[in-house]
Design a protein around this motif. Structure first.
Motif, PDB file in Angstrom:
ATOM      1  N   LEU A 100      16.736  43.648  30.617  1.00  0.00           N
ATOM      2  CA  LEU A 100      16.387  42.549  31.509  1.00  0.00           C
ATOM      3  C   LEU A 100      17.382  42.437  32.662  1.00  0.00           C
ATOM      4  O   LEU A 100      16.990  42.254  33.825  1.00  0.00           O
ATOM      5  N   ILE A 101      18.660  42.578  32.347  1.00  0.00           N
ATOM      6  CA  ILE A 101      19.682  42.431  33.381  1.00  0.00           C
ATOM      7  C   ILE A 101      19.647  43.606  34.364  1.00  0.00           C
ATOM      8  O   ILE A 101      19.781  43.407  35.581  1.00  0.00           O
ATOM      9  N   THR A 102      19.440  44.813  33.878  1.00  0.00           N
ATOM     10  CA  THR A 102      19.351  45.955  34.797  1.00  0.00           C
ATOM     11  C   THR A 102      18.135  45.811  35.713  1.00  0.00           C
ATOM     12  O   THR A 102      18.186  46.195  36.889  1.00  0.00           O
ATOM     13  N   GLU A 103      17.048  45.242  35.197  1.00  0.00           N
ATOM     14  CA  GLU A 103      15.875  44.999  36.031  1.00  0.00           C
ATOM     15  C   GLU A 103      16.185  43.969  37.108  1.00  0.00           C
ATOM     16  O   GLU A 103      15.771  44.115  38.263  1.00  0.00           O
ATOM     17  N   ARG A 104      16.931  42.940  36.745  1.00  0.00           N
ATOM     18  CA  ARG A 104      17.296  41.914  37.733  1.00  0.00           C
ATOM     19  C   ARG A 104      18.215  42.473  38.804  1.00  0.00           C
ATOM     20  O   ARG A 104      18.108  42.111  39.975  1.00  0.00           O
ATOM     21  N   ILE A 105      19.112  43.352  38.405  1.00  0.00           N
ATOM     22  CA  ILE A 105      20.012  43.970  39.384  1.00  0.00           C
ATOM     23  C   ILE A 105      19.193  44.752  40.411  1.00  0.00           C
ATOM     24  O   ILE A 105      19.460  44.699  41.613  1.00  0.00           O
ATOM     25  N   ALA A 106      18.172  45.464  39.930  1.00  0.00           N
ATOM     26  CA  ALA A 106      17.327  46.257  40.828  1.00  0.00           C
ATOM     27  C   ALA A 106      16.530  45.376  41.784  1.00  0.00           C
ATOM     28  O   ALA A 106      16.150  45.819  42.872  1.00  0.00           O
ATOM     29  N   GLN A 107      16.282  44.133  41.385  1.00  0.00           N
ATOM     30  CA  GLN A 107      15.465  43.232  42.197  1.00  0.00           C
ATOM     31  C   GLN A 107      16.267  42.445  43.231  1.00  0.00           C
ATOM     32  O   GLN A 107      15.683  41.759  44.075  1.00  0.00           O
TER      33      GLN A 107
END
Length: 200
Positions: free
Chosen positions: A92-99
């Motif tokens: 979830l956190i890696t996805e947020r970083i990408a966003q």
């Protein structure tokens, strides 16, 4: 002269920050001057210096706000039942970083700058402390609910495991702009296995 509202002030700071990040990403932190940032923002130098006294202050501001945006609303996870497994939380956190609007390459530049720049160094440590506190609290809950430990044991083990989770996320951030073959999906899958092995 009419007063500027806090919302307008924040919008202007965001405008300046975004212009700065675009310049940092294109030119690199050291090759970007305040003049470059002023030109990219479309604002006057007076308007820029009203909000930020230096390039270092802009870098520190962007570093802080980026992490805050990644971790905003994640506190809700601490109240979820059941808690997500550690590898799912990292996903979830890696996805947020990408966003976010901040390239991971800029974050890596910030880390390099933090080694010798006290202003940026302090910001980097504040960012780490914020992330660490979130993960420490998460791990205490995870170990005392899904991990079968009593609260005292969970609190004792939490710092080490929290540091491990942060290290895995930092590794992802570092590899994304540097390693051409880096694949987020593979990284996340491998992270689950690695986390299991390292926390036995």
């Amino acid at each position: 002269m009419p007063k500027i509202s806090e919302a307008q002030r924040q919008a202007r700071r965001d405008q300046i920050s975004q212009a700065a990040v675009e310049q940092f990403a294109a030119r690199g932190i050291h090759s970007t001057s305040m003049a470059n940032i002023i030109d990219a923002s479309g604002l006057s130098s007076g308007a820029i210096y009203t909000h930020f006294s230096s390039k270092d202050e802009i870098i520190a501001h962007v570093a802080r706000t980026t992490v805050s945006s990644v971790f905003s609303r994640l506190e809700e996870i601490l109240n979820s039942d059941p808690l997500p497994r550690p590898e799912l939380l990292i996903t979830l956190i890696t996805e947020r970083i990408a966003q976010t609007n901040v390239p991971t390459g800029f974050i890596v530049q910030v880390w390099a700058e933090a080694v010798t720049n006290p202003v940026v160094h302090n910001a980097a440590n504040e960012v780490y402390a914020e992330a660490f506190e979130f993960f420490r609290e998460y791990v205490v809950l995870w170990l005392s609910t899904g991990g079968g430990l009593d609260p005292r044991q969970a609190r004792a083990q939490a710092p080490r495991r929290a540091r491990l989770m942060i290290s895995l996320i930092y590794a992802h951030i570092l590899q994304t702009p540097l390693i051409d073959s880096h694949n987020t999906c593979d990284f996340v899958n491998d992270t689950g296995d690695l986390f299991t092995v390292l926390t036995r």
